[in-house]
Design a protein around this motif. Structure first.
Motif, PDB file in Angstrom:
ATOM      1  N   GLY A  18       0.818  -1.197   0.000  1.00  5.93           N
ATOM      2  CA  GLY A  18       0.000   0.000   0.000  1.00  5.93           C
ATOM      3  C   GLY A  18       0.854   1.250   0.000  1.00  5.93           C
ATOM      4  O   GLY A  18       2.007   1.226  -0.434  1.00  5.93           O
ATOM      5  N   GLU A  19       0.312   2.319   0.520  1.00  8.21           N
ATOM      6  CA  GLU A  19       1.029   3.588   0.557  1.00  8.21           C
ATOM      7  C   GLU A  19       2.259   3.494   1.457  1.00  8.21           C
ATOM      8  O   GLU A  19       2.272   2.794   2.467  1.00  8.21           O
ATOM      9  CB  GLU A  19       0.099   4.699   1.056  1.00  8.21           C
ATOM     10  CG  GLU A  19       0.734   6.076   1.094  1.00  8.21           C
ATOM     11  CD  GLU A  19       1.148   6.579  -0.279  1.00  8.21           C
ATOM     12  OE1 GLU A  19       2.204   6.110  -0.772  1.00  8.21           O
ATOM     13  OE2 GLU A  19       0.438   7.429  -0.833  1.00  8.21           O
ATOM     14  N   ASP A  20       3.296   4.207   1.082  1.00  2.00           N
ATOM     15  CA  ASP A  20       4.507   4.287   1.885  1.00  2.00           C
ATOM     16  C   ASP A  20       4.187   5.059   3.175  1.00  2.00           C
ATOM     17  O   ASP A  20       3.572   6.129   3.120  1.00  2.00           O
ATOM     18  CB  ASP A  20       5.598   5.017   1.100  1.00  2.00           C
ATOM     19  CG  ASP A  20       6.959   4.965   1.767  1.00  2.00           C
ATOM     20  OD1 ASP A  20       7.066   5.391   2.935  1.00  2.00           O
ATOM     21  OD2 ASP A  20       7.912   4.510   1.117  1.00  2.00           O
ATOM     22  N   PRO A  21       4.596   4.524   4.335  1.00  6.71           N
ATOM     23  CA  PRO A  21       4.300   5.214   5.607  1.00  6.71           C
ATOM     24  C   PRO A  21       4.823   6.643   5.662  1.00  6.71           C
ATOM     25  O   PRO A  21       4.233   7.495   6.319  1.00  6.71           O
ATOM     26  CB  PRO A  21       4.991   4.334   6.651  1.00  6.71           C
ATOM     27  CG  PRO A  21       5.048   2.975   6.030  1.00  6.71           C
ATOM     28  CD  PRO A  21       5.239   3.216   4.561  1.00  6.71           C
ATOM     29  N   ARG A  22       5.918   6.926   4.951  1.00  6.63           N
ATOM     30  CA  ARG A  22       6.445   8.294   4.940  1.00  6.63           C
ATOM     31  C   ARG A  22       5.419   9.265   4.372  1.00  6.63           C
ATOM     32  O   ARG A  22       5.207  10.363   4.902  1.00  6.63           O
ATOM     33  CB  ARG A  22       7.723   8.367   4.112  1.00  6.63           C
ATOM     34  CG  ARG A  22       8.916   7.618   4.664  1.00  6.63           C
ATOM     35  CD  ARG A  22      10.037   7.658   3.656  1.00  6.63           C
ATOM     36  NE  ARG A  22       9.628   7.052   2.388  1.00  6.63           N
ATOM     37  CZ  ARG A  22      10.253   7.260   1.223  1.00  6.63           C
ATOM     38  NH1 ARG A  22      11.283   8.085   1.157  1.00  6.63           N
ATOM     39  NH2 ARG A  22       9.836   6.652   0.116  1.00  6.63           N
ATOM     40  N   TYR A  23       4.788   8.863   3.278  1.00  7.16           N
ATOM     41  CA  TYR A  23       3.813   9.740   2.647  1.00  7.16           C
ATOM     42  C   TYR A  23       2.499   9.767   3.424  1.00  7.16           C
ATOM     43  O   TYR A  23       1.814  10.798   3.449  1.00  7.16           O
ATOM     44  CB  TYR A  23       3.596   9.314   1.196  1.00  7.16           C
ATOM     45  CG  TYR A  23       4.874   9.378   0.382  1.00  7.16           C
ATOM     46  CD1 TYR A  23       5.646  10.542   0.380  1.00  7.16           C
ATOM     47  CD2 TYR A  23       5.333   8.292  -0.346  1.00  7.16           C
ATOM     48  CE1 TYR A  23       6.826  10.617  -0.333  1.00  7.16           C
ATOM     49  CE2 TYR A  23       6.518   8.355  -1.065  1.00  7.16           C
ATOM     50  CZ  TYR A  23       7.264   9.519  -1.057  1.00  7.16           C
ATOM     51  OH  TYR A  23       8.443   9.583  -1.753  1.00  7.16           O
ATOM     52  N   GLU A  24       2.159   8.671   4.082  1.00  6.24           N
ATOM     53  CA  GLU A  24       0.973   8.661   4.936  1.00  6.24           C
ATOM     54  C   GLU A  24       1.123   9.694   6.043  1.00  6.24           C
ATOM     55  O   GLU A  24       0.206  10.468   6.324  1.00  6.24           O
ATOM     56  CB  GLU A  24       0.764   7.269   5.543  1.00  6.24           C
ATOM     57  CG  GLU A  24       0.200   6.240   4.581  1.00  6.24           C
ATOM     58  CD  GLU A  24      -1.290   6.419   4.355  1.00  6.24           C
ATOM     59  OE1 GLU A  24      -1.856   7.427   4.820  1.00  6.24           O
ATOM     60  OE2 GLU A  24      -1.890   5.556   3.694  1.00  6.24           O
ATOM     61  N   ARG A  25       2.278   9.703   6.697  1.00  7.41           N
ATOM     62  CA  ARG A  25       2.514  10.647   7.793  1.00  7.41           C
ATOM     63  C   ARG A  25       2.519  12.085   7.277  1.00  7.41           C
ATOM     64  O   ARG A  25       1.972  12.988   7.914  1.00  7.41           O
ATOM     65  CB  ARG A  25       3.835  10.323   8.496  1.00  7.41           C
ATOM     66  CG  ARG A  25       3.815   9.032   9.307  1.00  7.41           C
ATOM     67  CD  ARG A  25       5.041   8.924  10.187  1.00  7.41           C
ATOM     68  NE  ARG A  25       6.265   8.793   9.398  1.00  7.41           N
ATOM     69  CZ  ARG A  25       6.788   7.628   9.025  1.00  7.41           C
ATOM     70  NH1 ARG A  25       6.180   6.491   9.358  1.00  7.41           N
ATOM     71  NH2 ARG A  25       7.903   7.575   8.326  1.00  7.41           N
TER      72      ARG A  25
END
Length: 274
Positions: free
Chosen positions: A94-101
């Motif tokens: 799924g989405e990269d956690p860096r971009y989620e944050r």
């Protein structure tokens, strides 16, 4: 000492900026459609390739043909290998956690925030970092020892990051290594063989423009920016903050060089230690 076609080079900079922006705009459209902005990491290597190809076309008739071809091929090989590796590594995720944050803090539209803070920024960085690649096409003299050294340094970097990526992928593929720290192969000599490889690649490409010293001085901002990104920006520093709480990572840090490859400290016999 080689000459440099300053007028033609200055006139082409807008064209290469458009090439970088075009790739990131396509990536943005894909990110919106899929809901995963991690696609920008794949676009990073593709955008460098697009800039190199655009520069090759624009510099026709201005610089040494051998140097133009070499710098384009070297940049494209690096960029496409990196893009393919990141795409393969991220498949099924799924989405990269860096971009989620990052997007969780968006003041308003997440899409507009992502466009400004991720895609436009990456396009600008691609253009800035690749300035030596663009300039190499306008060096008028034949390649000398500095260009040969640059090719050798580029090859060293490509081998380092390719082998490091492969070793890490094989390590992660083994269920028995779940939760463990990768400290084998190149990863026992440096905590970041892939980032060190990128460092060598971009300083190697910079050497291809150094036969024209004034052009080198004007474009050294490229490898300096990449070096800062790798060591203090989104590379080494960010990853190590993320890994800091992992069991065994502190011990790995104590025995392994942080960036430049060095023999692992725990392999030094006790009688030779201070």
């Amino acid at each position: 000492m080689s000459g440099f076609a300053w007028g033609a080079f200055g006139g082409h900079l807008a064209g290469t900026a458009c090439a970088a922006l075009a790739v990131l705009l396509v990536a943005f459209a894909v990110g919106l459609r899929t809901g995963r902005h991690r696609v920008v990491d794949v676009a990073w290597g593709v955008a460098f390739t697009a800039v190199a190809l655009t520069s090759y076309g624009l510099s026709a008739g201005h610089g040494d043909s051998g140097r133009r071809l070499l710098v384009t091929v070297l940049t494209a090989v690096w960029g496409l290998r990196l893009a393919a590796h990141i795409a393969w590594r991220g498949r099924g995720h799924g989405e990269d956690p860096r971009y989620e944050r990052m997007l969780a803090k968006a003041p308003g539209s997440r899409a507009a925030y992502a466009f400004r803070k991720v895609y436009l920024l990456q396009a600008a960085l691609v253009w800035l970092v690749s300035l030596p690649v663009q300039a190499a096409g306008y060096v008028t003299g034949p390649m000398g020892p500095l260009a040969i050294a640059g090719g050798a340094l580029w090859l060293t970097g490509l081998v380092f990051e390719s082998v490091g990526d492969r070793q890490l992928a094989l390590f992660k593929a083994d269920p028995g290594n779940r939760g463990k720290i990768m400290d084998r192969g190149l990863w026992s000599w440096t905590r970041h063989p892939n980032y060190f490889g990128d460092f060598c690649v971009w300083w190697g490409l910079f050497l291809l423009v150094c036969d024209a010293p004034a052009a080198a001085a004007a474009t050294v901002v490229g490898p300096v920016t990449m070096s800062l990104l790798l060591t203090r920006g989104s590379g080494k520093a960010l990853l190590e903050r993320h890994m800091a709480e992992r069991p065994g990572y502190a011990a790995y840090v104590r025995r392994t060089s942080g960036f430049f490859p060095l023999p692992p400290r725990d392999r030094v016999p006790p009688r030779e230690r201070g």
